[in-house]
Motif scaffolding. Structure first.
Motif, PDB file in Angstrom:
ATOM      1  N   ASN A 146       3.455   2.570  -4.445  1.00 39.47           N
ATOM      2  CA  ASN A 146       2.174   3.240  -4.496  1.00 39.47           C
ATOM      3  C   ASN A 146       1.499   3.061  -5.853  1.00 39.47           C
ATOM      4  O   ASN A 146       0.296   2.882  -5.927  1.00 39.47           O
TER       5      ASN A 146
ATOM      6  N   ARG B 142       0.817  -1.214   0.000  1.00 41.61           N
ATOM      7  CA  ARG B 142       0.000   0.000   0.000  1.00 41.61           C
ATOM      8  C   ARG B 142       0.845   1.255   0.000  1.00 41.61           C
ATOM      9  O   ARG B 142       0.380   2.309  -0.365  1.00 41.61           O
TER      10      ARG B 142
ATOM     11  N   ALA C  65       0.000  -0.165  -5.771  1.00 41.91           N
ATOM     12  CA  ALA C  65      -0.607  -0.516  -4.491  1.00 41.91           C
ATOM     13  C   ALA C  65      -2.120  -0.665  -4.554  1.00 41.91           C
ATOM     14  O   ALA C  65      -2.676  -1.560  -3.936  1.00 41.91           O
ATOM     15  N   ALA C  66      -2.756   0.217  -5.298  1.00 43.42           N
ATOM     16  CA  ALA C  66      -4.208   0.233  -5.280  1.00 43.42           C
ATOM     17  C   ALA C  66      -4.774  -1.134  -5.671  1.00 43.42           C
ATOM     18  O   ALA C  66      -5.780  -1.572  -5.141  1.00 43.42           O
TER      19      ALA C  66
END
Ligand code: NAG
Ligand code: NAG
Ligand code: NAG
Length: 405
Positions: free
Chosen positions: A330, A326, A333-334
């Motif tokens: 980044n 997360r 991460a989503a």
């Protein structure tokens, strides 16, 4: 690992967060592991699984233990209190009685698992050049011939994998949204001495390729108080047979190479087991936050030392890696689950397939200490920030202690 805080495996089920967004956390603690890892730039080490973890993670390159001894170090980082506060400096005192009945990171809800074959830790099972079995420090073994037919870290890995599968619902099917997060801590015994590992891992490190420590001499003017005479090695039969002088040694070069080879081989063995664990975690719970640490370092002949105990860099510096999809990556991460980079299929039991990934870890070179682990995991798990300890450690004790003996 003689201390009681370190459980080979323990599990905590965070309560009251059903259906929430809180992540699973896996903590891997490796006993006496200094950063002899590919991802820390060690060119000899073959550690593809830990390297692969690092490539998706943040690698803290200047991380240090609070004390170079298992018990005090673990009491410190699992309670996030420095040894000056816990005042526990040995491996025999029970920390809840001696240091304080604190809340610890793995405040467990399940019975910790202790691998049964650890009972044979000191057994004479090491094949010597004379063809008979000894209590050596250098101890490559044939696993099937060991008492219990296994080794502790193999048992711990199998147990952890089956625990994860059970948590996932009894099937090896990925669960996209586990109802309840887990905290799982898995402790590895190796490369703690004795250097007992499946002998095929020696193939990774031909003895002629194993260098001696570059600075393998007693420092000039070293005060005796800074020296540890590595008594925990000397009583072992292979070391005793070398008639090494007390207290400064040195070990003969040929044996220094064997111990270094054994430490690297034991580390690769642990790496292979961690690979099995991570494969399961990434299959079943790919979003899991993973923290990977050594509890302190170990001198492999530097300064003529063969031990932890000292305050030399090699004894205090540790590997410290945190993977958190997360935050670290980044961009992916989503949707970390679908974009999870494929781990290479590495099986160290067939050493030639060992390769390391081309991806680069995110490196952080600021000073980090193992006492940072607890608050960092609390933060990453989205839990309320831990209260600061008061400046005065004595008042800290009276404020935080529960049942004190
Ligand atoms: C160590 O000392 C013993 C007894 O004095 C002797 O028999 C043995 O050969 C010595 N070993 C080495 C490696 O020097
Ligand atoms: C990624 O970073 C951006 C900007 O810093 C932030 O707004 C966003 O919440 C982050 N995403 C995740 C999943 O952490
Ligand atoms: C620590 O505190 C818990 C909870 O109050 C208690 O059950 C336990 O017996 C205490 N342990 C020690 C060693 O005092």
């Amino acid at each position: 690992m003689e201390n009681r805080l370190l459980l080979s495996l323990l599990a905590l089920v965070a309560t009251g967060v059903c259906g929430s967004d809180q992540p699973n956390v896996l903590l891997i603690i490796v006993d006496d592991l200094r950063p002899v890892l590919g991802c820390y730039g060690d060119s000899l080490a073959i550690t593809p699984n830990i390297d692969a973890l690092a490539h998706d993670a943040t690698v803290f390159t200047r991380a240090y233990a609070q004390q170079a001894l298992c018990g005090p170090s673990r009491t410190s980082f699992l309670t996030s209190r420095r040894p000056d506060t816990t005042r526990l400096y040995d491996v025999h005192s029970y920390w809840r009685k001696h240091a304080g009945n604190f809340t610890s990171l793995p405040h467990w809800s399940e019975t910790p698992y202790h691998p049964p074959t650890q009972a044979h830790k000191q057994d004479p099972v090491c094949l010597g050049p004379d063809g008979s079995l000894h209590t050596n420090i250098y101890c490559p073994v044939q696993v099937e011939e060991q008492p219990g037919g296994s080794l502790p870290d193999i048992e711990t890995t199998r147990y952890s994998v089956s625990w994860l599968k059970k948590w996932a619902g009894g099937t090896a099917v990925r669960r996209e949204a586990p109802a309840q997060p887990f905290f799982l801590a898995v402790g590895y015994h190796k490369p703690h001495i004795p250097l007992k590992f499946p002998k095929q891992f020696l193939d990774l490190y031909p003895i002629s390729s194993v260098p001696l420590a570059p600075n393998r001499w007693l420092p000039k003017g070293l005060p005796p108080v800074a020296w540890n005479p590595w008594n925990d090695l000397r009583w072992r039969e292979d070391i005793a047979a070398l008639n090494v002088s007390f207290p400064y040694g040195p070990l003969p070069d040929f044996y220094a190479r064997y111990i270094r080879q054994g430490y690297y081989a034991a580390t690769s063995y642990t790496d292979s087991l961690i690979g099995e664990l991570l494969t399961t975690v990434d299959h079943l719970f790919p979003d899991t936050i993973i923290a990977f640490i050594g509890d302190h370092g170990w001198a492999l002949g530097e300064h003529q030392e063969w031990s932890k105990f000292s305050n030399f860099e090699v004894s205090t510096r540790v590997p410290f890696i945190i993977r958190n999809w997360r935050r670290t990556h980044n961009d992916t991460a989503a949707h970390g689950i679908s974009q999870h980079p494929q781990k290479q299929d590495v099986n160290l039991y067939h050493p030639k397939s060992a390769k390391s990934s081309a991806r680069k870890p995110v490196e952080y070179s600021g000073l980090v200490e193992l006492v940072d682990l607890f608050p960092t995991l609390v933060d990453l798990a989205g839990l309320p920030t831990l209260p600061q300890c008061p400046r005065d450690s004595k008042s800290g004790q009276s404020l935080h202690r529960g049942n004190e003996s």
